[in-house]
Design a protein around this motif. Structure first.
Motif: not given
Length: 300
Positions: A232-242
């Motif tokens: 969950k945190y990994y994909f939230d960080l990917r969204s933050l990068a985007d």
């Protein structure tokens, strides 16, 4: 009377909400801290007629699949650290208050013998300054990319459990404590490379022992991170990068890379199962964590 009952009921409901750093279905704190700034940037660009420029992000089609070099089991280290520090930046910038504890206050427990002016603690640090600090620490700790994700989990868990805020006076020590625990309990690294870290050359082992003990107590010794929470945190960080247009290189998916991804996915479950089991067994002290030096935690 009714107002008092309503307030009490509201507090009770909030207390019953699942902790995002423990529960896979609870939203992380990160989106609420970053989305306001993302919306403001988009609104400003729209009103000022700022062109997004040439489209650099590549999208998949029926014939070609574009992927970056980051997966949930093997994230890209540089991108993950940059996203993690950006999350810390938003936590500081959009904090609710300045609640803190003495053990994390850099004015009471400085990381250097050099005199730090009081006005230093009156301004929020810039993202590039946070990144340089974390990059130096992660290099000394040999922190892996997934360890960087877990660092953010521990940080948000501390803020929630201890009911404190990360602010200019405490962010360095909170981040240091989170990286220390992630490096020790997740990456299984009991000793840092003390020759590569100049920024902590004046920190003593006694100070680190005390901070580690307080950090663990405030976490209620809950250092377990289920893979569902990690993802969950990994994909939230990917969204933050985007959302923040961080440069991520996308390349076409080749047959060889597809086979490598399939092999990695097979090993993923076994790896994180072993990590979680090992984390529950280990309980090193900070003396071992910093190597043979006992009087000073010289990490340089």
């Amino acid at each position: 009377m009714w107002k008092g009952r309503k307030t009490h009921a509201l507090r009770k409901d909030l207390a019953l909400e699942p902790n995002p750093s423990d529960h896979p279905r609870a939203s992380t704190i990160l989106p609420s801290k970053s989305q306001t700034d993302v919306r403001e940037k988009r609104r400003s660009n729209h009103f000022n007629h700022v062109s997004p420029g040439q489209l650099t992000k590549k999208y998949s089609s029926c014939s070609t699949i574009f992927l970056d070099d980051s997966t949930v089991s093997q994230p890209n280290l540089r991108t993950t650290v940059k996203c993690m520090t950006l999350a810390i930046y938003y936590h500081i910038k959009n904090r609710d208050a300045d609640r803190s504890l003495d053990i994390f206050d850099e004015r009471l427990h400085p990381l250097t013998r050099e005199k730090i002016p009081e006005e230093y603690f009156e301004h929020d640090p810039e993202h590039k300054f946070i990144y340089r600090f974390v990059h130096t620490l992660s290099s000394a700790a040999q922190l892996t990319a997934d360890g960087a994700v877990v660092t953010l989990v521990y940080l948000e868990r501390l803020l929630t459990y201890a009911e404190i805020d990360i602010c200019p006076t405490n962010w360095k020590r909170i981040v240091l404590g989170a990286i220390l625990l992630a490096s020790k309990f997740w990456d299984d690294r009991a000793v840092w490379n003390v020759d590569d870290c100049q920024i902590l050359k004046d920190v003593t082992v006694e100070d680190m022992n005390e901070m580690e003990r307080h950090f663990l107590e405030l976490l209620q010794f809950d250092i377990n991170v289920p893979f569902s929470v990690y993802a969950k945190y990994y994909f939230d960080l990917r969204s933050l990068a985007d959302d923040n247009n961080l440069n991520v290189l996308f390349t076409p998916l080749s047959k060889e890379r597809a086979q490598n991804l399939e092999a990695i996915s097979r090993l993923c479950d076994d790896k994180y199962t072993d990590v979680c089991r090992a984390a529950m067994r280990r309980s090193f002290s900070a003396d071992n964590f910093f190597g043979i030096r006992r009087s000073n935690a010289i990490l340089s």
